[in-house]
Design an enzyme around this catalytic site. Structure first.
Site, PDB file in Angstrom:
ATOM      1  N   LYS A   7       0.669  -1.315   0.039  1.00  0.00           N
ATOM      2  CA  LYS A   7       0.003  -0.060   0.033  1.00  0.00           C
ATOM      3  C   LYS A   7       0.800   1.203   0.004  1.00  0.00           C
ATOM      4  CE  LYS A   7      -0.515   0.328   4.809  1.00  0.00           C
ATOM      5  NZ  LYS A   7      -1.398   0.434   6.171  1.00  0.00           N
TER       6      LYS A   7
ATOM      7  N   GLY B 274       8.631   4.255  27.520  1.00  0.00           N
ATOM      8  CA  GLY B 274       9.247   3.072  27.314  1.00  0.00           C
ATOM      9  C   GLY B 274      10.632   2.846  27.217  1.00  0.00           C
TER      10      GLY B 274
ATOM     11  N   ALA C 147      13.181  -7.222  11.912  1.00  0.00           N
ATOM     12  CA  ALA C 147      13.115  -7.335  10.545  1.00  0.00           C
ATOM     13  C   ALA C 147      13.779  -8.356   9.923  1.00  0.00           C
ATOM     14  CB  ALA C 147      13.759  -5.933   9.988  1.00  0.00           C
TER      15      ALA C 147
ATOM     16  N   HIS D 237      44.027 -10.066  16.268  1.00  0.00           N
ATOM     17  CA  HIS D 237      44.321  -9.168  17.234  1.00  0.00           C
ATOM     18  C   HIS D 237      44.883  -7.862  16.290  1.00  0.00           C
ATOM     19  CE1 HIS D 237      46.207  -7.535  20.649  1.00  0.00           C
ATOM     20  NE2 HIS D 237      47.169  -7.275  20.004  1.00  0.00           N
TER      21      HIS D 237
END
Length: 456
Positions: A36, A175, A310, A435
């Protein structure tokens, strides 16, 4: 009405939908992909990609402030929000253009418009009937609010936060999960005062408790305020700001209130229930193959109960395409899907928390080890603190890896392989970690769990 016929019709072109379309087309099948808005969905346009662009801008701001520490003469002159917006939109536009070309190149028919399921094999888009041997529902999610909390004015969701044309001086964030702490991190880096309100006892409450505690200490050092274990009661707003009321009688004043209390499934008024697709609190009920209660109709992504990520939707899209093609794809349980919170510091995890491992196997049968990034050369160079925590079953495999620190999201790939392949620390210990890299911290952690720590 016109009618078109395909092997597969996918309703929704977000991460799960377009992944299913690409994989099924790759397997030689005809696919219609209905969207859409824009292919790429929430993740590409108002979620993962644009928010990580903002977080990178925030990181650059923080590094610039500390430039002298690294011997670089630079000063932060401020945040040019118009330039940040142009940068963010440029990233999204480039990825969007690439995805469009990729779908076209695979021969996928993309249909623009709002689709509605009208039978187990048909989706109606305007005056078009799109018919498929199978249908995949992948309509994604929306930003949720709380009962009685209306979005509007100075009360915003993450979508509105993305498109702000100014940097707020003071923000309240409702939140303390992924979305809330990521935006809090950005705004703090840009110079705002931030207060997070979280009803649960910890920030990033779905993570291992020790990681949450490290995270809270890091946010406290950054000057980000938070109120834990207290519920939202109400908000009033005027032309200049908001006043947030909490159930304990406290109030928080700010320019804006970001509502970041999670995302809900986009399944209403799309014909699902009329066709017989069972919903549970708006989520689509599926079996182990992600088939709905209507044979031949499948669902993937945020509308399926579980983690709303996702990459989970992406993997599910591929999974269903392969199931439909008669293949035998591997199902990855939610607990073994990697999670990353891209704030400063980052949090990355896969597998069981220590509490969940002890609940499953018994506390006496579980060993956890924490490696402090202070001992890692690359972490010291880039100026990050944090830990790598790994959990194993005694004389058994690693069942969880949990990390906090700058850039630790880039380490989750190895951690995922270790947990999903049920590797023993003794299996990993002989292998070499380059490293100096932060990846060495994982190697040191597994060495310690294998009983031969070198730097701890």
């Amino acid at each position: 009405m016109s009618e078109q016929n395909f092997d597969l019709v996918v309703l929704g072109a977000g991460s799960g939908g377009y992944a299913a379309a690409l994989r099924y087309a790759q397997l030689g099948k005809s696919v219609a992909l209905i969207e859409k808005d824009k292919v790429g969905g929430t993740c590409l346009h108002v979620g993962c990609i644009p928010t990580k662009a903002l977080l990178h801008s925030a990181e650059v701001a923080d590094v610039t402030r500390e430039a002298a520490k690294y011997g670089v003469g630079a000063q932060l002159g401020g945040i040019d929000i118009a330039a940040v917006t142009a940068y963010r939109e440029g990233i999204v536009a480039g990825k969007y253009k690439g995805l469009q070309a990729h779908l076209k190149g695979r021969g996928i028919t993309t249909i623009e418009g709002t689709g509605r399921l009208t039978s187990p094999t048909t989706v109606q888009v305007g005056d078009q009937i799109i018919t498929g041997t199978n249908v995949i529902l992948a309509t994604g999610s929306y930003s949720r609010s709380l009962p009685g909390l209306e979005i509007g004015g100075r009360v915003i969701t993450s979508e509105q936060a993305l498109s702000l044309d100014f940097v707020p001086k003071k923000v309240a964030v409702l939140g303390g999960g992924v979305i809330g702490v990521e935006f809090s991190s950005v705004w703090k880096s840009w110079g705002a005062e931030v207060t997070i309100i979280e009803a649960l006892p910890h920030l990033v409450p779905n993570e291992d408790e020790s990681i949450s505690k490290h995270f809270e200490r890091a946010f406290r050092r950054r000057g980000i305020d938070f109120k834990l274990g207290v519920r939202f009661a109400g908000v009033t707003q005027n032309e200049s700001g908001v006043v947030v009321s909490l159930e304990n009688g406290e109030t928080v004043e700010a320019e804006l209130l970001l509502v970041a209390v999670g995302r809900g499934p986009l399944t209403a008024n799309l014909g699902y229930e009329e066709v017989g697709v069972q919903l549970d609190r708006g989520f689509v009920v599926v079996d182990e193959n992600l088939q709905t209660t209507v044979p031949g109709v499948y669902a993937v992504g945020d509308i399926v109960p579980g983690l709303q990520l996702a990459h989970r939707g992406f993997q599910q899209g591929i999974f269903v395409a392969e199931v439909l093609a008669g293949l035998d794809p591997i199902h990855v349980e939610d607990v073994n899907i990697p999670k990353v919170t891209y704030s400063d510091p980052e949090v990355a995890s896969v597998g069981l928390t220590q509490a969940k491992a002890e609940e499953k196997y018994g506390a006496e049968n579980v060993t956890a080890f924490e490696y402090n990034l202070a001992g890692n050369g690359k972490s010291h160079i880039i100026g990050t603190s944090g830990i790598i925590k790994a959990i194993r079953v005694n004389d058994g495999p690693v069942v969880g890896v949990h990390m906090i620190g700058a850039r630790v999201g880039e380490l989750i790939g190895e951690a995922q392989l270790v947990v999903d392949w049920e590797a023993y620390p003794e299996d990993i210990a002989p292998y070499i970690h380059a490293h100096p890299t932060q990846n060495e911290a994982l190697g040191e952690t597994f060495l310690a769990l294998a009983g031969k720590p070198l730097h701890v």
